[in-house]
Design a protein around this motif. Structure first.
Motif, short mmCIF file in Angstrom:
data_model
loop_
_atom_site.label_atom_id
_atom_site.label_comp_id
_atom_site.label_asym_id
_atom_site.label_seq_id
_atom_site.Cartn_x
_atom_site.Cartn_y
_atom_site.Cartn_z
N SER A 142 1.01 -1.37 0.07
CA SER A 142 -0.03 -0.19 0.12
C SER A 142 0.80 1.10 0.01
O SER A 142 0.57 2.42 -0.73
CB SER A 142 -0.95 -0.10 1.23
OG SER A 142 -1.91 1.17 1.15
N LEU A 143 1.97 1.26 0.77
CA LEU A 143 2.85 2.05 0.85
C LEU A 143 3.62 2.55 -0.38
O LEU A 143 3.75 3.73 -0.99
CB LEU A 143 3.86 1.98 1.78
CG LEU A 143 4.87 3.36 1.95
CD1 LEU A 143 4.34 4.65 2.26
CD2 LEU A 143 5.94 2.84 3.19
N GLY A 144 3.75 1.34 -1.08
CA GLY A 144 4.57 1.46 -2.52
C GLY A 144 3.73 1.95 -3.58
O GLY A 144 4.16 2.75 -4.24
N TYR A 145 2.36 1.70 -3.41
CA TYR A 145 1.37 2.37 -4.40
C TYR A 145 1.29 3.85 -4.13
O TYR A 145 1.59 4.63 -5.29
CB TYR A 145 0.11 1.92 -4.01
CG TYR A 145 -1.25 2.62 -4.92
CD1 TYR A 145 -1.36 1.83 -6.07
CD2 TYR A 145 -1.89 3.53 -4.38
CE1 TYR A 145 -2.46 2.20 -6.74
CE2 TYR A 145 -3.02 4.01 -5.18
CZ TYR A 145 -3.21 3.36 -6.66
OH TYR A 145 -4.35 3.86 -7.19
N ALA A 146 1.52 4.41 -2.86
CA ALA A 146 1.68 5.82 -2.63
C ALA A 146 2.83 6.45 -3.25
O ALA A 146 2.79 7.59 -3.73
CB ALA A 146 1.20 6.18 -1.08
N LEU A 147 4.01 5.64 -2.94
CA LEU A 147 5.26 6.19 -3.58
C LEU A 147 5.50 5.85 -4.95
O LEU A 147 6.57 6.48 -5.50
CB LEU A 147 6.45 5.60 -2.67
CG LEU A 147 6.54 6.03 -1.01
CD1 LEU A 147 7.18 4.95 -0.44
CD2 LEU A 147 6.56 7.37 -0.97
N SER A 153 10.07 -3.65 1.34
CA SER A 153 10.31 -2.78 2.59
C SER A 153 10.73 -1.37 2.34
O SER A 153 11.33 -1.05 1.39
CB SER A 153 11.26 -3.61 3.64
OG SER A 153 12.65 -3.47 2.87
N HIS A 154 10.60 -0.39 3.32
CA HIS A 154 10.77 0.86 3.20
C HIS A 154 11.30 1.48 4.29
O HIS A 154 11.67 0.95 5.46
CB HIS A 154 9.45 1.58 2.94
CG HIS A 154 8.75 1.49 1.60
ND1 HIS A 154 7.88 0.45 1.49
CD2 HIS A 154 8.74 1.93 0.46
CE1 HIS A 154 7.53 0.28 0.30
NE2 HIS A 154 7.77 1.24 -0.32
N SER A 155 12.31 2.63 4.20
CA SER A 155 12.93 3.17 5.13
C SER A 155 12.34 4.01 6.15
O SER A 155 10.98 4.19 6.05
CB SER A 155 13.93 4.26 4.39
OG SER A 155 13.13 5.53 3.93
N SER A 156 12.69 4.24 7.27
CA SER A 156 11.92 5.20 8.35
C SER A 156 11.50 6.33 7.82
O SER A 156 10.18 6.75 8.46
CB SER A 156 12.99 5.27 9.50
OG SER A 156 14.08 5.94 9.06
N ASP A 157 12.20 6.97 7.00
CA ASP A 157 11.67 8.27 6.52
C ASP A 157 10.25 7.86 5.47
O ASP A 157 9.47 8.69 5.58
CB ASP A 157 12.39 8.95 5.63
CG ASP A 157 13.76 9.53 6.45
OD1 ASP A 157 13.39 9.82 7.55
OD2 ASP A 157 15.05 9.99 5.96
N GLU A 158 10.43 6.85 4.52
CA GLU A 158 9.42 6.62 3.83
C GLU A 158 8.17 6.30 4.65
O GLU A 158 6.98 6.72 4.15
CB GLU A 158 9.77 5.51 2.75
CG GLU A 158 11.02 6.10 1.73
CD GLU A 158 11.24 4.60 1.02
OE1 GLU A 158 11.70 5.08 -0.20
OE2 GLU A 158 11.65 3.78 1.43
N TYR A 168 1.03 2.20 7.21
CA TYR A 168 1.80 2.40 8.57
C TYR A 168 1.30 3.60 9.64
O TYR A 168 1.29 3.52 10.76
CB TYR A 168 3.41 2.83 8.32
CG TYR A 168 4.03 1.34 7.92
CD1 TYR A 168 4.69 0.50 8.76
CD2 TYR A 168 4.02 0.75 6.66
CE1 TYR A 168 5.57 -0.77 8.26
CE2 TYR A 168 4.71 -0.22 6.07
CZ TYR A 168 5.29 -1.16 6.99
OH TYR A 168 5.99 -1.95 6.62
N LYS A 169 0.83 4.80 8.88
CA LYS A 169 0.64 5.82 9.37
C LYS A 169 -0.97 5.72 9.73
O LYS A 169 -1.42 6.25 10.95
CB LYS A 169 1.05 7.19 8.87
CG LYS A 169 0.53 8.58 9.28
CD LYS A 169 1.02 9.58 8.42
CE LYS A 169 0.78 10.97 8.99
NZ LYS A 169 1.64 11.19 9.97
N TYR A 170 -1.88 5.32 8.86
CA TYR A 170 -3.09 5.45 9.06
C TYR A 170 -3.76 3.86 9.30
O TYR A 170 -3.49 2.93 8.47
CB TYR A 170 -3.96 6.11 7.97
CG TYR A 170 -3.69 7.56 7.94
CD1 TYR A 170 -4.17 8.50 8.60
CD2 TYR A 170 -2.54 8.00 6.86
CE1 TYR A 170 -3.80 9.72 8.51
CE2 TYR A 170 -2.48 9.30 6.86
CZ TYR A 170 -2.88 10.31 7.65
OH TYR A 170 -2.58 11.56 7.67
N LYS A 171 -4.54 3.71 10.17
CA LYS A 171 -5.09 2.33 10.57
C LYS A 171 -6.12 2.15 9.55
O LYS A 171 -6.95 2.85 8.78
CB LYS A 171 -5.54 2.21 11.95
CG LYS A 171 -4.56 2.39 13.01
CD LYS A 171 -5.34 2.40 14.31
CE LYS A 171 -4.07 2.60 15.47
NZ LYS A 171 -4.62 2.47 16.74
#
Length: 227
Positions: A142-147, A153-158, A168-171
């Motif tokens: 899902s995060l990859g879709y946004a980016l 896997s993604h970095s702590s900044d990502e 990771y940020k929104y439930k």
């Protein structure tokens, strides 16, 4: 399985299909602004009007004429979705208190996260279990879709980016499907397998999925396989 609307559009253009000029315009238009001559399928009735057809163009092998219209192609894929989502599946979704839209959204994450039917069913159990207890899904797909990437896997900044697709940020589930899932992923979303696991990762070199229960074990696996 797992293609996004853009992937289908790119394929049609590469194959020289004349419909490619209008495919994206139709497929990406809002459901509330229905642009087709045929009536809107019943299975779209619980989808937000602000979303498009991402998730509903069923992945399969299709025979089409080279001069087929975009509407012809999309209708063929929607009709196939209508056939594949059986009446029993629809009844079971309703009995679970879920919507077809939420199932397809979950299935799209599952499709992008793991590959085998067994792994999909386990990951589905993990995701629905997290939603039930209010734990973030933490889906890199899902995060990859946004980016706009395909990282496992993604970095702590990502992980900190402010996007509704950053699970990771929104439930909860993201606001819309991130791809067009296949039948195994859709079935897994409807029929999850409950296990003791609450975490998983995919080995970059082999694609093997490693499941774990306590977070400490998951951290060890991340350090072992993702560093």
């Amino acid at each position: 399985e797992g293609w996004r609307l853009k992937d289908i559009d790119d394929y049609l253009k590469n194959e020289g299909i004349s419909a490619s000029d209008n495919f994206a315009k139709l497929a990406e238009s809002k459901i509330s602004d229905w642009k087709f001559t045929s009536s809107k399928p019943e299975f779209l009735s619980d989808a937000p009007g602000s979303t498009n057809l991402e998730g509903y163009l069923f992945p399969d092998t299709y025979r089409i004429f080279k001069d087929s219209s975009a509407e012809d192609i999309i209708k063929k894929m929607l009709d196939n979705f209508d056939k594949k989502l059986t009446s029993k599946m629809r009844t079971d979704i309703k009995n679970q208190g879920k919507s077809i839209y939420s199932i397809i959204t979950a299935a799209s994450l599952i499709e992008k996260e793991v590959k085998t039917k067994d792994d999909m069913e386990i990951v589905s159990g993990i995701f629905w279990g997290r939603i039930k207890i209010g734990q973030a899904l933490q889906s890199d797909a899902s995060l990859g879709y946004a980016l706009g990437d395909k990282k496992i896997s993604h970095s702590s900044d990502e992980l900190k980016i402010d996007s509704p697709y950053n699970t990771y940020k929104y439930k909860g589930l993201p606001p819309a499907p991130i791809c067009n899932p296949g039948l195994n992923a859709i079935s897994a979303a409807i029929y999850p397998v409950d296990t003791k696991y609450n975490y998983f990762l995919t080995k970059p070199d082999t694609g093997e999925v490693v499941f774990s229960q306590p977070y400490e074990e998951h951290l060890k696996n991340k350090n072992k396989y993702l560093k």
